[in-house]
Design an enzyme around this catalytic site. Sequence first.
Site, PDB file in Angstrom:
ATOM      1  N   TYR A  33      30.532  -8.073 -22.608  1.00  0.00           N
ATOM      2  CA  TYR A  33      31.489  -6.962 -22.597  1.00  0.00           C
ATOM      3  C   TYR A  33      32.015  -6.689 -21.210  1.00  0.00           C
ATOM      4  O   TYR A  33      31.512  -7.232 -20.225  1.00  0.00           O
ATOM      5  CB  TYR A  33      30.876  -5.719 -23.242  1.00  0.00           C
ATOM      6  CG  TYR A  33      29.915  -4.927 -22.367  1.00  0.00           C
ATOM      7  CD1 TYR A  33      28.680  -5.452 -21.987  1.00  0.00           C
ATOM      8  CD2 TYR A  33      30.245  -3.653 -21.928  1.00  0.00           C
ATOM      9  CE1 TYR A  33      27.809  -4.707 -21.203  1.00  0.00           C
ATOM     10  CE2 TYR A  33      29.373  -2.906 -21.141  1.00  0.00           C
ATOM     11  CZ  TYR A  33      28.158  -3.439 -20.781  1.00  0.00           C
ATOM     12  OH  TYR A  33      27.301  -2.719 -19.998  1.00  0.00           O
ATOM     13  N   LYS A 149      27.056 -10.130 -18.170  1.00  0.00           N
ATOM     14  CA  LYS A 149      27.244  -8.780 -18.714  1.00  0.00           C
ATOM     15  C   LYS A 149      27.159  -8.833 -20.241  1.00  0.00           C
ATOM     16  O   LYS A 149      28.179  -8.823 -20.938  1.00  0.00           O
ATOM     17  CB  LYS A 149      28.589  -8.208 -18.242  1.00  0.00           C
ATOM     18  CG  LYS A 149      28.706  -6.707 -18.420  1.00  0.00           C
ATOM     19  CD  LYS A 149      29.865  -6.171 -17.622  1.00  0.00           C
ATOM     20  CE  LYS A 149      30.193  -4.737 -17.950  1.00  0.00           C
ATOM     21  NZ  LYS A 149      29.121  -3.789 -17.671  1.00  0.00           N
ATOM     22  N   GLU A 181      18.760  -1.933  -9.756  1.00  0.00           N
ATOM     23  CA  GLU A 181      20.014  -1.189  -9.929  1.00  0.00           C
ATOM     24  C   GLU A 181      19.768  -0.035 -10.884  1.00  0.00           C
ATOM     25  O   GLU A 181      18.659   0.148 -11.384  1.00  0.00           O
ATOM     26  CB  GLU A 181      21.122  -2.112 -10.455  1.00  0.00           C
ATOM     27  CG  GLU A 181      20.763  -2.829 -11.738  1.00  0.00           C
ATOM     28  CD  GLU A 181      21.763  -3.912 -12.138  1.00  0.00           C
ATOM     29  OE1 GLU A 181      22.952  -3.821 -11.782  1.00  0.00           O
ATOM     30  OE2 GLU A 181      21.341  -4.847 -12.848  1.00  0.00           O
ATOM     31  N   LEU A 205      23.682  -6.955 -12.017  1.00  0.00           N
ATOM     32  CA  LEU A 205      25.064  -7.210 -12.410  1.00  0.00           C
ATOM     33  C   LEU A 205      25.939  -7.159 -11.154  1.00  0.00           C
ATOM     34  O   LEU A 205      25.758  -6.287 -10.305  1.00  0.00           O
ATOM     35  CB  LEU A 205      25.540  -6.164 -13.417  1.00  0.00           C
ATOM     36  CG  LEU A 205      26.936  -6.502 -13.944  1.00  0.00           C
ATOM     37  CD1 LEU A 205      26.869  -7.627 -14.959  1.00  0.00           C
ATOM     38  CD2 LEU A 205      27.625  -5.294 -14.534  1.00  0.00           C
TER      39      LEU A 205
HETATM   40  N1  PMP Z   1      24.895  -2.671 -13.159  1.00  0.00           N
HETATM   41  C1  PMP Z   1      24.779  -2.547 -14.484  1.00  0.00           C
HETATM   42  C2  PMP Z   1      23.468  -2.877 -15.117  1.00  0.00           C
HETATM   43  C3  PMP Z   1      25.862  -2.096 -15.274  1.00  0.00           C
HETATM   44  O1  PMP Z   1      25.730  -1.974 -16.601  1.00  0.00           O
HETATM   45  C4  PMP Z   1      27.076  -1.762 -14.628  1.00  0.00           C
HETATM   46  C5  PMP Z   1      28.265  -1.227 -15.390  1.00  0.00           C
HETATM   47  N2  PMP Z   1      28.516  -1.808 -16.593  1.00  0.00           N
HETATM   48  C6  PMP Z   1      27.162  -1.916 -13.234  1.00  0.00           C
HETATM   49  C7  PMP Z   1      26.047  -2.369 -12.533  1.00  0.00           C
HETATM   50  C8  PMP Z   1      28.425  -1.588 -12.493  1.00  0.00           C
HETATM   51  O2  PMP Z   1      29.405  -2.564 -12.707  1.00  0.00           O
HETATM   52  P1  PMP Z   1      30.949  -2.195 -12.619  1.00  0.00           P
HETATM   53  O3  PMP Z   1      31.179  -1.656 -11.246  1.00  0.00           O
HETATM   54  O4  PMP Z   1      31.625  -3.486 -12.833  1.00  0.00           O
HETATM   55  O5  PMP Z   1      31.230  -1.186 -13.675  1.00  0.00           O
END
Ligand code: PMP
Length: 285
Positions: A33, A149, A181, A205
Amino acid sequence: MTRTVYVNGEYKPENEATVSIFDRGFLFADGVYEVTSVLGGKLLDFDAHAVRLQRSLDELEMRNPISKEDLLEVHRELVRANNIQEGLVYLQITRGAADRDFAYPGDDVEPTIVLFTQSKPGLANSPMAQKGMKVISIEDQRWGRRDIKTVQLLYPSMGKMAAKAAGADDAWMIEDGMVTEGTSNNAYIVKGDTIVTRHLSNEILHGITRAAVLRFAREAQMKVEERSFTLDEAKDADEAFITSASTFVMPVVDIDGKAIGTGKPGSVAARLREIYLEESLKSAI
Ligand code: PMP
Protein backbone atom coordinates in the site's frame (compact mmCIF):
# COMPACT_ATOMS: atom_id res chain seq x y z
CA MET A 1 -21.63 11.22 2.44
CA THR A 2 -20.94 8.16 0.33
CA ARG A 3 -17.40 8.27 -0.96
CA THR A 4 -16.42 7.44 -4.48
CA VAL A 5 -13.70 4.78 -4.45
CA TYR A 6 -11.71 3.06 -7.19
CA VAL A 7 -11.66 -0.70 -7.53
CA ASN A 8 -10.09 -2.67 -10.39
CA GLY A 9 -10.53 -0.02 -13.07
CA GLU A 10 -13.89 1.37 -11.96
CA TYR A 11 -15.09 4.30 -9.88
CA LYS A 12 -17.89 3.21 -7.55
CA PRO A 13 -19.84 4.35 -4.50
CA GLU A 14 -18.04 2.81 -1.51
CA ASN A 15 -20.99 0.57 -0.59
CA GLU A 16 -20.98 -1.01 -4.06
CA ALA A 17 -17.22 -1.66 -4.27
CA THR A 18 -16.23 -5.27 -3.57
CA VAL A 19 -13.27 -7.64 -3.75
CA SER A 20 -13.27 -11.44 -3.73
CA ILE A 21 -13.16 -13.52 -0.53
CA PHE A 22 -10.27 -15.33 -2.28
CA ASP A 23 -8.25 -12.15 -2.56
CA ARG A 24 -4.70 -12.87 -1.39
CA GLY A 25 -4.65 -9.58 0.46
CA PHE A 26 -7.43 -10.98 2.66
CA LEU A 27 -6.07 -14.55 2.90
CA PHE A 28 -2.32 -13.92 3.17
CA ALA A 29 -1.81 -10.15 3.65
CA ASP A 30 -0.20 -10.54 0.22
CA GLY A 31 -0.40 -6.90 -0.74
CA VAL A 32 1.27 -3.52 -0.57
CA TYR A 33 0.00 0.00 0.00
CA GLU A 34 0.79 3.69 -0.14
CA VAL A 35 -0.69 6.73 1.56
CA THR A 36 -0.39 10.11 -0.11
CA SER A 37 -1.40 13.31 1.64
CA VAL A 38 -3.52 16.04 0.09
CA LEU A 39 -3.21 19.72 0.98
CA GLY A 40 -5.04 22.46 -0.84
CA GLY A 41 -6.60 19.78 -3.03
CA LYS A 42 -3.14 18.73 -4.30
CA LEU A 43 -1.01 15.63 -3.83
CA LEU A 44 2.21 15.84 -1.83
CA ASP A 45 5.25 13.90 -3.05
CA PHE A 46 3.26 11.76 -5.52
CA ASP A 47 6.34 10.76 -7.53
CA ALA A 48 8.21 9.44 -4.50
CA HIS A 49 5.18 7.38 -3.44
CA ALA A 50 4.92 5.90 -6.95
CA VAL A 51 8.63 4.97 -6.86
CA ARG A 52 8.31 3.29 -3.44
CA LEU A 53 5.18 1.44 -4.60
CA GLN A 54 7.09 0.01 -7.57
CA ARG A 55 9.94 -1.02 -5.27
CA SER A 56 7.57 -2.80 -2.85
CA LEU A 57 5.95 -4.63 -5.79
CA ASP A 58 9.34 -5.61 -7.25
CA GLU A 59 10.56 -6.99 -3.91
CA LEU A 60 7.48 -9.25 -3.80
CA GLU A 61 7.56 -10.13 -7.53
CA MET A 62 4.08 -8.69 -7.85
CA ARG A 63 2.83 -7.26 -11.13
CA ASN A 64 1.94 -3.57 -11.21
CA PRO A 65 -1.53 -3.34 -12.78
CA ILE A 66 -1.41 0.41 -13.47
CA SER A 67 0.94 2.90 -15.12
CA LYS A 68 2.25 5.85 -13.14
CA GLU A 69 0.30 8.28 -15.36
CA ASP A 70 -2.97 6.42 -14.84
CA LEU A 71 -2.29 6.14 -11.12
CA LEU A 72 -1.87 9.91 -10.88
CA GLU A 73 -5.10 10.37 -12.82
CA VAL A 74 -7.00 8.06 -10.41
CA HIS A 75 -5.59 9.92 -7.39
CA ARG A 76 -6.66 13.25 -8.88
CA GLU A 77 -10.11 12.01 -9.87
CA LEU A 78 -10.78 10.68 -6.34
CA VAL A 79 -9.60 13.96 -4.79
CA ARG A 80 -11.94 15.81 -7.16
CA ALA A 81 -14.95 13.47 -6.84
CA ASN A 82 -14.75 13.46 -3.04
CA ASN A 83 -13.91 17.14 -2.80
CA ILE A 84 -10.81 16.55 -0.67
CA GLN A 85 -9.06 19.76 0.36
CA GLU A 86 -7.02 18.24 3.19
CA GLY A 87 -6.80 14.51 3.62
CA LEU A 88 -5.29 11.28 2.45
CA VAL A 89 -5.44 8.95 -0.55
CA TYR A 90 -4.94 5.27 0.28
CA LEU A 91 -3.84 2.83 -2.41
CA GLN A 92 -3.68 -0.96 -2.04
CA ILE A 93 -2.49 -3.49 -4.56
CA THR A 94 -2.72 -7.20 -3.80
CA ARG A 95 -1.65 -10.26 -5.79
CA GLY A 96 -5.31 -10.78 -6.66
CA ALA A 97 -7.90 -13.52 -6.16
CA ALA A 98 -6.80 -17.13 -6.64
CA ASP A 99 -7.69 -20.48 -5.07
CA ARG A 100 -6.02 -20.67 -1.67
CA ASP A 101 -2.42 -21.83 -2.01
CA PHE A 102 0.77 -20.57 -0.36
CA ALA A 103 2.53 -20.56 -3.74
CA TYR A 104 1.98 -17.41 -5.78
CA PRO A 105 -0.57 -17.85 -8.59
CA GLY A 106 0.46 -17.50 -12.25
CA ASP A 107 0.60 -14.28 -14.22
CA ASP A 108 -2.92 -14.87 -15.53
CA VAL A 109 -4.25 -13.73 -12.15
CA GLU A 110 -4.95 -9.99 -12.17
CA PRO A 111 -3.70 -8.02 -9.19
CA THR A 112 -6.41 -6.25 -7.20
CA ILE A 113 -6.15 -2.47 -7.00
CA VAL A 114 -8.18 -0.31 -4.65
CA LEU A 115 -7.95 3.40 -3.88
CA PHE A 116 -10.00 5.42 -1.43
CA THR A 117 -9.83 8.83 0.22
CA GLN A 118 -10.13 10.12 3.77
CA SER A 119 -11.09 13.73 4.29
CA LYS A 120 -9.09 15.29 7.18
CA PRO A 121 -9.96 18.94 7.52
CA GLY A 122 -7.35 20.65 9.71
CA LEU A 123 -4.61 18.12 8.86
CA ALA A 124 -2.01 20.85 8.46
CA ASN A 125 -3.19 22.73 11.57
CA SER A 126 -3.44 19.72 13.86
CA PRO A 127 -3.76 20.62 17.59
CA MET A 128 -1.33 17.75 18.24
CA ALA A 129 1.44 19.80 16.62
CA GLN A 130 0.98 22.42 19.38
CA LYS A 131 0.55 19.93 22.20
CA GLY A 132 2.96 17.17 21.24
CA MET A 133 2.47 13.40 21.42
CA LYS A 134 3.10 10.89 24.14
CA VAL A 135 4.64 7.57 23.14
CA ILE A 136 5.35 4.31 24.92
CA SER A 137 8.06 1.82 23.98
CA ILE A 138 7.24 -1.73 22.91
CA GLU A 139 9.32 -4.61 21.59
CA ASP A 140 9.48 -4.62 17.77
CA GLN A 141 7.94 -7.98 16.86
CA ARG A 142 7.34 -7.37 13.15
CA TRP A 143 8.87 -9.40 10.32
CA GLY A 144 12.32 -8.65 8.90
CA ARG A 145 11.32 -6.85 5.68
CA ARG A 146 9.88 -3.65 7.07
CA ASP A 147 11.30 -1.80 4.07
CA ILE A 148 8.47 -3.31 1.99
CA LYS A 149 5.24 -1.42 2.62
CA THR A 150 2.95 -4.42 3.03
CA VAL A 151 -0.59 -4.52 4.41
CA GLN A 152 0.56 -6.72 7.33
CA LEU A 153 -0.35 -4.09 9.88
CA LEU A 154 -1.58 -6.19 12.79
CA TYR A 155 1.44 -5.69 15.04
CA PRO A 156 1.45 -1.90 14.54
CA SER A 157 -2.27 -2.01 15.25
CA MET A 158 -1.60 -3.89 18.51
CA GLY A 159 1.05 -1.28 19.34
CA LYS A 160 -1.45 1.54 18.89
CA MET A 161 -3.89 -0.25 21.22
CA ALA A 162 -1.16 -0.74 23.85
CA ALA A 163 -0.39 2.99 23.59
CA LYS A 164 -4.06 3.89 24.01
CA ALA A 165 -4.40 1.60 27.01
CA ALA A 166 -1.42 3.40 28.59
CA GLY A 167 -2.96 6.83 27.91
CA ALA A 168 -0.41 7.57 25.16
CA ASP A 169 -0.77 8.42 21.47
CA ASP A 170 1.59 5.96 19.83
CA ALA A 171 4.34 3.42 20.40
CA TRP A 172 8.02 3.43 19.41
CA MET A 173 9.34 -0.03 18.67
CA ILE A 174 12.57 -1.33 20.14
CA GLU A 175 14.88 -4.01 18.77
CA ASP A 176 18.13 -5.00 20.51
CA GLY A 177 17.77 -1.91 22.69
CA MET A 178 17.57 0.40 19.67
CA VAL A 179 14.54 2.34 18.48
CA THR A 180 13.44 1.16 15.04
CA GLU A 181 10.44 3.42 14.31
CA GLY A 182 6.92 4.34 15.38
CA THR A 183 3.95 2.09 14.58
CA SER A 184 3.25 4.13 11.44
CA ASN A 185 5.99 6.74 11.32
CA ASN A 186 9.74 7.30 11.46
CA ALA A 187 11.32 8.32 14.78
CA TYR A 188 13.81 11.13 15.49
CA ILE A 189 15.60 12.70 18.43
CA VAL A 190 17.47 15.97 18.71
CA LYS A 191 20.53 16.37 20.92
CA GLY A 192 22.21 19.77 20.94
CA ASP A 193 22.18 20.88 17.30
CA THR A 194 22.03 17.37 15.84
CA ILE A 195 19.00 15.54 14.47
CA VAL A 196 19.36 11.77 14.82
CA THR A 197 17.22 9.19 12.99
CA ARG A 198 17.80 5.54 12.24
CA HIS A 199 19.70 4.76 9.03
CA LEU A 200 17.87 3.06 6.14
CA SER A 201 17.89 -0.75 6.08
CA ASN A 202 15.39 -3.63 5.96
CA GLU A 203 14.53 -2.85 9.60
CA ILE A 204 12.47 0.27 8.89
CA LEU A 205 10.16 1.68 6.26
CA HIS A 206 11.93 4.18 4.03
CA GLY A 207 9.56 7.04 4.76
CA ILE A 208 8.80 9.47 1.97
CA THR A 209 8.35 12.22 4.55
CA ARG A 210 11.65 11.19 6.17
CA ALA A 211 13.51 11.65 2.87
CA ALA A 212 11.96 15.07 2.29
CA VAL A 213 12.47 16.28 5.87
CA LEU A 214 16.15 15.21 5.93
CA ARG A 215 16.70 16.95 2.59
CA PHE A 216 15.10 20.17 3.90
CA ALA A 217 17.05 19.92 7.19
CA ARG A 218 20.36 19.63 5.33
CA GLU A 219 19.41 22.48 2.99
CA ALA A 220 18.76 24.59 6.10
CA GLN A 221 22.30 23.71 7.35
CA MET A 222 20.96 21.58 10.20
CA LYS A 223 23.17 18.68 11.32
CA VAL A 224 21.75 15.21 10.59
CA GLU A 225 23.06 11.83 11.77
CA GLU A 226 21.49 8.68 10.30
CA ARG A 227 22.22 6.00 12.89
CA SER A 228 20.53 3.79 15.47
CA PHE A 229 19.81 5.29 18.88
CA THR A 230 18.84 3.66 22.17
CA LEU A 231 15.65 4.20 24.12
CA ASP A 232 17.75 5.75 26.93
CA GLU A 233 19.31 8.19 24.47
CA ALA A 234 15.81 9.14 23.33
CA LYS A 235 14.59 9.72 26.89
CA ASP A 236 17.62 11.92 27.50
CA ALA A 237 17.24 13.92 24.26
CA ASP A 238 16.42 17.63 24.02
CA GLU A 239 13.59 16.92 21.58
CA ALA A 240 11.88 14.06 19.83
CA PHE A 241 9.53 13.89 16.88
CA ILE A 242 8.04 11.64 14.20
CA THR A 243 7.36 11.98 10.49
CA SER A 244 4.79 10.40 8.18
CA ALA A 245 2.56 11.36 5.27
CA SER A 246 -0.44 11.63 7.61
CA THR A 247 1.26 13.63 10.42
CA PHE A 248 4.03 15.48 8.50
CA VAL A 249 6.39 16.40 11.39
CA MET A 250 4.87 15.83 14.83
CA PRO A 251 6.62 16.58 18.14
CA VAL A 252 6.94 13.87 20.80
CA VAL A 253 7.00 15.28 24.34
CA ASP A 254 6.87 12.16 26.49
CA ILE A 255 8.36 8.67 26.22
CA ASP A 256 7.24 6.01 28.75
CA GLY A 257 6.11 8.78 31.10
CA LYS A 258 9.46 10.63 30.94
CA ALA A 259 9.17 14.24 29.71
CA ILE A 260 11.47 14.96 26.77
CA GLY A 261 13.46 18.20 27.11
CA THR A 262 11.12 20.82 28.53
CA GLY A 263 8.12 18.54 28.04
CA LYS A 264 6.86 20.95 25.37
CA PRO A 265 7.20 20.65 21.56
CA GLY A 266 10.73 21.64 20.57
CA SER A 267 11.89 24.36 18.20
CA VAL A 268 13.65 22.01 15.75
CA ALA A 269 10.48 19.96 15.20
CA ALA A 270 8.41 23.14 14.87
CA ARG A 271 10.80 24.59 12.31
CA LEU A 272 10.97 21.36 10.31
CA ARG A 273 7.19 21.10 10.29
CA GLU A 274 6.93 24.63 8.95
CA ILE A 275 9.59 24.08 6.27
CA TYR A 276 8.10 20.73 5.28
CA LEU A 277 4.58 22.13 4.84
CA GLU A 278 5.80 25.17 2.95
CA GLU A 279 8.17 23.33 0.61
CA SER A 280 5.89 20.34 -0.03
CA LEU A 281 3.00 22.61 -0.93
CA LYS A 282 5.19 24.36 -3.48
CA SER A 283 5.80 21.10 -5.33
CA ALA A 284 2.32 19.56 -4.77
CA ILE A 285 0.56 18.43 -7.94
N1 PMP B 1 7.26 3.73 9.19
C1 PMP B 1 6.15 2.99 9.15
C2 PMP B 1 6.16 1.65 9.82
C3 PMP B 1 4.98 3.45 8.50
O1 PMP B 1 3.87 2.70 8.47
C4 PMP B 1 5.00 4.74 7.91
C5 PMP B 1 3.79 5.33 7.24
N2 PMP B 1 3.04 4.48 6.49
C6 PMP B 1 6.19 5.48 7.96
C7 PMP B 1 7.30 4.94 8.62
C8 PMP B 1 6.29 6.85 7.35
O2 PMP B 1 6.35 6.77 5.95
P1 PMP B 1 5.81 7.96 5.04
O3 PMP B 1 6.59 9.17 5.44
O4 PMP B 1 6.12 7.52 3.67
O5 PMP B 1 4.36 8.11 5.32
